[in-house]
Motif scaffolding. Structure first.
Motif, PDB file in Angstrom:
ATOM      1  N   GLY A  18       0.915  -1.286   0.129  1.00 39.38           N
ATOM      2  CA  GLY A  18      -0.001   0.143   0.032  1.00 39.38           C
ATOM      3  C   GLY A  18       0.933   1.159   0.027  1.00 39.38           C
ATOM      4  N   PRO A  21      -1.370   6.885   2.276  1.00 41.74           N
ATOM      5  CA  PRO A  21      -0.454   8.034   3.410  1.00 41.74           C
ATOM      6  C   PRO A  21       0.003   7.195   4.290  1.00 41.74           C
ATOM      7  CG  PRO A  21      -2.748   8.965   2.820  1.00 41.74           C
ATOM      8  CD  PRO A  21      -2.579   7.596   2.053  1.00 41.74           C
ATOM      9  N   ALA A  22      -0.358   6.132   4.945  1.00 40.67           N
ATOM     10  CA  ALA A  22       0.223   5.354   5.913  1.00 40.67           C
ATOM     11  C   ALA A  22       1.538   4.549   5.178  1.00 40.67           C
ATOM     12  CB  ALA A  22      -0.468   4.170   6.412  1.00 40.67           C
ATOM     13  N   ASP A  41       1.842  -1.642  -4.653  1.00 39.26           N
ATOM     14  CA  ASP A  41       0.614  -0.995  -4.782  1.00 39.26           C
ATOM     15  C   ASP A  41       0.023  -1.450  -5.961  1.00 39.26           C
ATOM     16  OD1 ASP A  41      -0.780   1.280  -3.061  1.00 39.26           O
ATOM     17  OD2 ASP A  41      -1.428   1.114  -5.023  1.00 39.26           O
ATOM     18  N   GLN A  43      -2.050   0.467  -7.679  1.00 33.84           N
ATOM     19  CA  GLN A  43      -2.207   1.769  -8.294  1.00 33.84           C
ATOM     20  C   GLN A  43      -0.861   1.970  -9.283  1.00 33.84           C
ATOM     21  OE1 GLN A  43      -4.209   5.239  -6.829  1.00 33.84           O
ATOM     22  NE2 GLN A  43      -4.730   4.089  -4.932  1.00 33.84           N
ATOM     23  N   GLN A  49      -5.814   6.332  -1.555  1.00 37.17           N
ATOM     24  CA  GLN A  49      -6.916   6.861  -2.178  1.00 37.17           C
ATOM     25  C   GLN A  49      -7.336   8.386  -2.171  1.00 37.17           C
ATOM     26  OE1 GLN A  49      -8.880   4.936  -3.516  1.00 37.17           O
ATOM     27  NE2 GLN A  49      -8.840   2.820  -2.597  1.00 37.17           N
ATOM     28  N   ALA A  88      -0.570  -7.578  -4.066  1.00 32.34           N
ATOM     29  CA  ALA A  88      -0.205  -8.716  -3.082  1.00 32.34           C
ATOM     30  C   ALA A  88      -1.380  -9.465  -2.761  1.00 32.34           C
ATOM     31  CB  ALA A  88       0.253  -7.765  -1.789  1.00 32.34           C
ATOM     32  N   GLY A 126      -5.303   0.197   3.572  1.00 33.80           N
ATOM     33  CA  GLY A 126      -6.303   1.105   3.370  1.00 33.80           C
ATOM     34  C   GLY A 126      -7.625   0.647   3.771  1.00 33.80           C
ATOM     35  N   GLN A 149     -15.166   9.629  -7.402  1.00 31.16           N
ATOM     36  CA  GLN A 149     -13.923  10.286  -7.249  1.00 31.16           C
ATOM     37  C   GLN A 149     -12.794   9.763  -7.900  1.00 31.16           C
ATOM     38  OE1 GLN A 149     -12.062  10.545  -3.248  1.00 31.16           O
ATOM     39  NE2 GLN A 149     -12.777  12.798  -3.433  1.00 31.16           N
ATOM     40  N   LYS A 214      -9.790  20.234   7.889  1.00 35.22           N
ATOM     41  CA  LYS A 214     -11.030  19.364   7.668  1.00 35.22           C
ATOM     42  C   LYS A 214     -12.364  19.899   7.492  1.00 35.22           C
ATOM     43  CE  LYS A 214      -9.410  15.551   6.296  1.00 35.22           C
ATOM     44  NZ  LYS A 214      -9.441  15.440   4.885  1.00 35.22           N
ATOM     45  N   GLU A 323      -5.937   2.889   7.586  1.00 35.95           N
ATOM     46  CA  GLU A 323      -7.066   2.495   7.696  1.00 35.95           C
ATOM     47  C   GLU A 323      -7.576   1.066   7.780  1.00 35.95           C
ATOM     48  OE1 GLU A 323      -9.583   5.361   4.987  1.00 35.95           O
ATOM     49  OE2 GLU A 323      -9.293   6.670   6.754  1.00 35.95           O
ATOM     50  N   ALA A 330      -6.710  10.583   6.558  1.00 35.89           N
ATOM     51  CA  ALA A 330      -5.222  10.435   6.127  1.00 35.89           C
ATOM     52  C   ALA A 330      -4.386  10.857   7.013  1.00 35.89           C
ATOM     53  CB  ALA A 330      -5.280  11.074   4.800  1.00 35.89           C
TER      54      ALA A 330
HETATM   55  C1  LIG Z   1     -12.307   5.924  -2.802  1.00 37.66           C
HETATM   56  C2  LIG Z   1     -11.880   6.734  -1.660  1.00 37.66           C
HETATM   57  C3  LIG Z   1     -11.896   8.197  -1.679  1.00 37.66           C
HETATM   58  C4  LIG Z   1     -11.478   8.924  -0.631  1.00 37.66           C
HETATM   59  N1  LIG Z   1     -11.504  10.390  -0.966  1.00 37.66           N
HETATM   60  C5  LIG Z   1     -11.182  11.066   0.247  1.00 37.66           C
HETATM   61  C6  LIG Z   1     -11.404  12.460   0.116  1.00 37.66           C
HETATM   62  O1  LIG Z   1     -11.815  13.132  -0.825  1.00 37.66           O
HETATM   63  N2  LIG Z   1     -10.805  13.187   1.074  1.00 37.66           N
HETATM   64  C7  LIG Z   1     -10.404  12.601   2.164  1.00 37.66           C
HETATM   65  O2  LIG Z   1     -10.204  13.236   3.345  1.00 37.66           O
HETATM   66  N3  LIG Z   1     -10.424  11.235   2.434  1.00 37.66           N
HETATM   67  C8  LIG Z   1     -10.848  10.409   1.295  1.00 37.66           C
HETATM   68  N4  LIG Z   1     -10.875   9.162   1.669  1.00 37.66           N
HETATM   69  C9  LIG Z   1     -10.147   8.585   2.795  1.00 37.66           C
HETATM   70  C10 LIG Z   1      -8.702   8.515   2.796  1.00 37.66           C
HETATM   71  O3  LIG Z   1      -8.398   7.992   1.517  1.00 37.66           O
HETATM   72  C11 LIG Z   1      -8.200   7.616   3.693  1.00 37.66           C
HETATM   73  O4  LIG Z   1      -8.287   8.210   4.912  1.00 37.66           O
HETATM   74  C12 LIG Z   1      -6.702   7.605   3.611  1.00 37.66           C
HETATM   75  O5  LIG Z   1      -6.380   7.605   2.187  1.00 37.66           O
HETATM   76  C13 LIG Z   1      -6.073   6.343   4.179  1.00 37.66           C
HETATM   77  O6  LIG Z   1      -4.665   6.014   4.117  1.00 37.66           O
HETATM   78  P1  LIG Z   1      -4.262   4.606   4.100  1.00 37.66           P
HETATM   79  O7  LIG Z   1      -2.675   4.875   3.895  1.00 37.66           O
HETATM   80  O8  LIG Z   1      -4.592   3.915   5.314  1.00 37.66           O
HETATM   81  O9  LIG Z   1      -4.840   3.902   2.848  1.00 37.66           O
HETATM   82  P2  LIG Z   1      -5.251   4.131   1.337  1.00 37.66           P
HETATM   83  O10 LIG Z   1      -5.031   5.587   0.887  1.00 37.66           O
HETATM   84  O11 LIG Z   1      -6.556   3.629   0.987  1.00 37.66           O
HETATM   85  O12 LIG Z   1      -3.941   3.351   0.366  1.00 37.66           O
HETATM   86  C14 LIG Z   1      -3.866   2.086   0.513  1.00 37.66           C
HETATM   87  C15 LIG Z   1      -3.313   1.532  -1.010  1.00 37.66           C
HETATM   88  O13 LIG Z   1      -3.022   0.167  -0.800  1.00 37.66           O
HETATM   89  C16 LIG Z   1      -3.197  -0.353  -2.015  1.00 37.66           C
HETATM   90  N5  LIG Z   1      -3.563  -1.895  -1.935  1.00 37.66           N
HETATM   91  C17 LIG Z   1      -4.786  -2.332  -1.032  1.00 37.66           C
HETATM   92  N6  LIG Z   1      -4.718  -3.625  -1.249  1.00 37.66           N
HETATM   93  C18 LIG Z   1      -3.692  -3.817  -1.860  1.00 37.66           C
HETATM   94  C19 LIG Z   1      -3.082  -5.292  -2.147  1.00 37.66           C
HETATM   95  N7  LIG Z   1      -3.526  -6.445  -2.011  1.00 37.66           N
HETATM   96  N8  LIG Z   1      -2.013  -5.088  -3.129  1.00 37.66           N
HETATM   97  C20 LIG Z   1      -1.544  -4.149  -3.705  1.00 37.66           C
HETATM   98  N9  LIG Z   1      -1.714  -2.862  -3.166  1.00 37.66           N
HETATM   99  C21 LIG Z   1      -2.903  -2.880  -2.434  1.00 37.66           C
HETATM  100  C22 LIG Z   1      -4.366   0.632  -2.667  1.00 37.66           C
HETATM  101  O14 LIG Z   1      -3.989   0.552  -4.002  1.00 37.66           O
HETATM  102  C23 LIG Z   1      -3.926   2.089  -2.078  1.00 37.66           C
HETATM  103  O15 LIG Z   1      -3.350   2.585  -2.869  1.00 37.66           O
HETATM  104  C24 LIG Z   1     -11.326   8.341   0.624  1.00 37.66           C
HETATM  105  C25 LIG Z   1     -11.229   6.877   0.764  1.00 37.66           C
HETATM  106  C26 LIG Z   1     -11.272   6.176  -0.440  1.00 37.66           C
HETATM  107  C27 LIG Z   1     -11.774   4.547  -0.385  1.00 37.66           C
END
Ligand SMILES: Cc1cc2nc3c(=O)[nH]c(=O)nc-3n(C[C@H](O)[C@H](O)[C@H](O)COP(=O)(O)OP(=O)(O)OC[C@H]3O[C@@H](n4cnc5c(N)ncnc54)[C@H](O)[C@@H]3O)c2cc1C
Length: 492
Positions: A18, A21-22, A41, A43, A49, A88, A126, A149, A214, A323, A330
C-alpha cells in the motif's frame, strides 16, 4: 516484463503493501534510516485513495500540496523501491519449525508473479467504499461516491451527466463539490442523518482544534454546492434505483431519526448516475489471510486489524497501519505509518529501545489528538446497520459475483435455524465465493444475518480469507518466483 526476464530482486528487509498515506509515511521514515524497502501497490502511482494521481502526462496533479510533499519525501530514498500495478495476493510460510517459518508475500504485476521474502511486512492496504445493496443497485449508473471520485481524480472522467449522491458520509459533500467543479449537474445530495444530537456536536467542537483544515474542506464544499444551487437534504435516503437497462431515476424518501422511512414521502428524481456514500470498510483481507487477529469496531468500519504497541499485529513479523486498522482519515494514517516504521526499526535492531521510545513519543501525542477527532467523525456519521439492511428487499442481489439474492439468504436462514455465522451461510448459498471473495458482500451479509437472527455482527463473524485474496490469473498462481538461496515454492 515476465518473471523469466531478468527480474528485480524480490528480497527486501521490509515489504510494504500500500502506497497511501500510511505506506508513504512508513517508507519515508524507513528510507531515512537506509532500510531496504519494497513498496507494492495496485495503483499506477503512489498516493493511495486520497492522494490518488492521474497517470503520468500533461495536466495538473490532483493530489493536494500535503499529499505531493509526502509522495516526494517518500520517493527520494535510494533504498526504497516501488512496484506499482502490483497486487499482493497472499502470504505463506516456508521452512521448519512452523512457528519460525519464513514469511513469503506473493505478488502479481509487471514484475511477473513473485514471492517476496521480507524480514518484516507492513500492511497499509487502506479501506474501500461500504457497498449498500438496495433495489436496483446493480444497474449501470449506480456507483459508490469513492468510485466516482476515482474516475474524476485518476482519469478526469465524469461517469454521467446528472448525478444524485446519497448516503451518510461527509465525503459525499466533497465529491458533490468536485462534480460541480468538473461541470456536472448535481440534482441532489441526500444525507440520512437528521440532526446531530447536542452532546455529539459539543464533542465535535472539543475535538476540532488542530483539525480546522478538515472543517474548512467541508465548509468549502458546502459553499460550492450552495453557489451551484444544489439541494443538500438531511433526513433523506435513497430507497431504490430504476431504469430499463441503465439508471434513469431514483426514489428518495424522508426518514425518522432512526433512519426508518416515513410513509408517503417517496419522490422520484431523474438522473443517470447515483453515487452511494455510507462510509468505508477496512481492507483486512490480507491481514486475515495472514493470520492476524481482527476486531469488530463498527464506527471504525467493521472488521479492523488488531494492533498493539508500534502498530504490531498479533503475527510477530507483520505490522499494520492506516485505515486497515480502522477508518480514521489520512492524517492519522500518516502518524500510524511512522509509528509502525519506528517499531520495525527497533525489530531490525537499527534503533535501540530507548531511541524507539524517543522517536515514538511525539507520534503518540499526535495520535491521541487525532483519535479524538476521528472517533467523533466516525461516531457522528456511522451508518445505522439495521436501517441499511432494511433498504434491500427479497429480490435485491446481495452477492454480485455469485448473483445471490437477499431472499435466498433469508430462506436459507429460515430453513436452517442452526445457521448463525457468515461462513455457514457462505457454504450454503455461495455468497462471498466469487471473484471479489466477499469484499463487496461481506458486511452486507453479516448485517443481514445479524438482523434476521438477532445476533450482534461480531457474533455472526466475517468470511474466512484465503489466498488469492484478490483476483489473479491461474498463470500467476502457478509460477511465483523468488530470488535468493531457496528454491521458489508454488503456494497453490
Ligand atoms: C475511494 C476513496 C476516496 C476517498 N476520498 C477522500 C477524500 O476526498 N478526502 C478525504 O479526506 N479522504 C478521502 N478518503 C479517505 C482517505 O483516502 C483515507 O483516509 C486515507 O487515504 C487512508 O490512507 P491509508 O494509507 O490507510 O490507505 P489508502 O490511501 O487507502 O491506501 C491503500 C493503498 O493500498 C493499496 N492496496 C490495497 N490492497 C492492496 C493489495 N492487496 N495489493 C497491493 N496494493 C494494495 C491500494 O491500491 C491503495 O493505494 C477516501 C477513501 C476512499 C476509499
Amino acid at each position: 516484463m515476465s518473471a523469466a526476464d531478468t527480474p528485480e530482486p524480490a528480497d527486501a528487509d521490509v515489504a510494504v503493501v500500500g502506497a497511501g498515506p500510511a505506506g508513504l509515511a512508513a517508507a519515508d521514515l524507513l528510507g531515512r534510516h537506509d532500510v531496504d524497502v519494497l513498496v507494492v501497490d495496485e495503483q499506477q502511482r503512489p498516493g493511495g485513495q486520497i492522494y490518488r494521481q492521474p497517470p503520468p502526462g500533461p495536466g495538473s496533479p490532483t493530489a493536494s500540496t500535503a499529499g505531493l510533499r509526502l509522495i516526494s519525501a517518500a520517493t527520494r530514498h535510494p533504498t526504497v523501491r516501488w512496484w506499482h500495478r502490483t497486487t499482493a495476493w497472499g502470504t505463506f510460510r516456508t521452512g521448519e519449525p512452523a512457528g519460525a517459518a519464513r514469511l513469503e508475500l506473493a505478488t502479481s504485476g509487471p514484475q511477473g508473479s513473485r514471492l517476496l521474502r521480507p524480514r518484516r511486512l507492513l500492511l497499509t492496504a487502506g479501506a474501500y467504499d461500504l457497498p449498500v445493496p438496495l433495489p436496483g443497485w446493480t444497474l449501470p449508473g449506480v456507483m459508490t461516491a469513492g468510485g466516482v471520485q476515482v474516475l474524476l481524480k485518476s482519469q478526469r472522467i465524469l461517469p454521467g451527466r446528472r448525478f444524485v449522491l446519497a448516503g451518510a458520509h461527509p465525503l459525499l459533500l466533497v465529491v458533490a463539490a468536485q462534480l460541480v467543479e468538473a461541470g456536472a449537474d448535481v440534482a441532489e445530495v441526500a444525507l440520512a442523518q437528521t440532526r446531530m444530537p447536542l452532546p455529539t456536536a459539543l464533542r465535535g467542537l472539543r475535538a476540532l482544534p488542530g483539525h480546522l483544515g478538515k472543517a474548512a474542506e467541508g465548509a468549502r464544499a458546502l459553499a460550492v454546492l450552495r453557489r451551484a444551487r444544489v439541494p443538500v437534504r438531511g433526513g433523506t435516503v435513497v430507497r431504490r434505483a430504476d431504469g430499463d437497462t441503465d439508471l434513469e431515476s431514483v426514489t428518495l424518501a424522508s426518514v425518522n431519526e432512526d433512519w426508518t422511512v416515513r410513509k408517503g414521502t417517496d419522490r422520484v428524481l431523474a438522473c443517470d448516475t447515483l453515487a452511494l456514500g455510507y462510509g468505508f470498510v477496512p481492507s483486512v483481507e490480507l491481514a486475515l489471510q495472514s493470520g492476524c487477529e481482527v476486531r469488530w469496531d463498527r464506527p471504525a468500519g467493521g472488521w479492523t486489524t488488531a494492533v498493539g504497541p508500534y502498530q504490531r499485529t498479533t503475527v510477530p513479523d507483520i505490522s499494520a497501519a492506516g485505515e486497515i486498522t480502522g477508518v480514521a482519515g489520512a492524517e492519522q494514517a500518516v502518524t500510524e505509518g511512522r509509528l509502525a516504521a519506528v517499531g520495525i526499526l527497533a525489530d531490525l535492531g537499527i534503533v535501540n529501545d530507548a531511541d524507539a521510545r524517543r522517536l515514538a513519543r511525539p507520534l503518540h501525542r499526535d495520535l491521541a489528538r487525532r483519535r479524538r477527532f476521528s472517533s467523533f467523525i466516525s461516531t457522528a456519521f456511522a451508518p445505522d446497520d439495521t436501517a441499511l439492511a432494511a433498504l434491500a428487499d427479497d429480490t435485491t442481489v446481495i452477492c454480485r459475483c455469485e448473483e445471490v439474492t437477499v431472499g435466498t439468504v433469508r430462506e436459507a436462514l429460515r430453513e436452517n435455524p442452526h445457521l448463525r455465522s457468515a461462513n455457514a451461510v457462505k457454504l450454503l448459498t455461495r455468497t462471498g465465493m466469487g471473484l471479489c471473495q466477499g469484499r463487496s458482500c461481506g458486511l452486507a451479509v453479516c448485517r443481514l444475518i445479524a438482523t434476521e437472527t438477532g445476533q450482534s455482527p461480531q457474533d455472526v463473524g466475517g468470511f474466512t480469507a484465503r489466498a488469492p485474496v484478490k483476483p489473479v490469473t491461474v498463470q500467476d498462481l502457478l509460477t511465483p518466483s523468488a530470488t535468493g538461496p531457496d528454491e521458489a515454492t508454488a503456494p497453490a
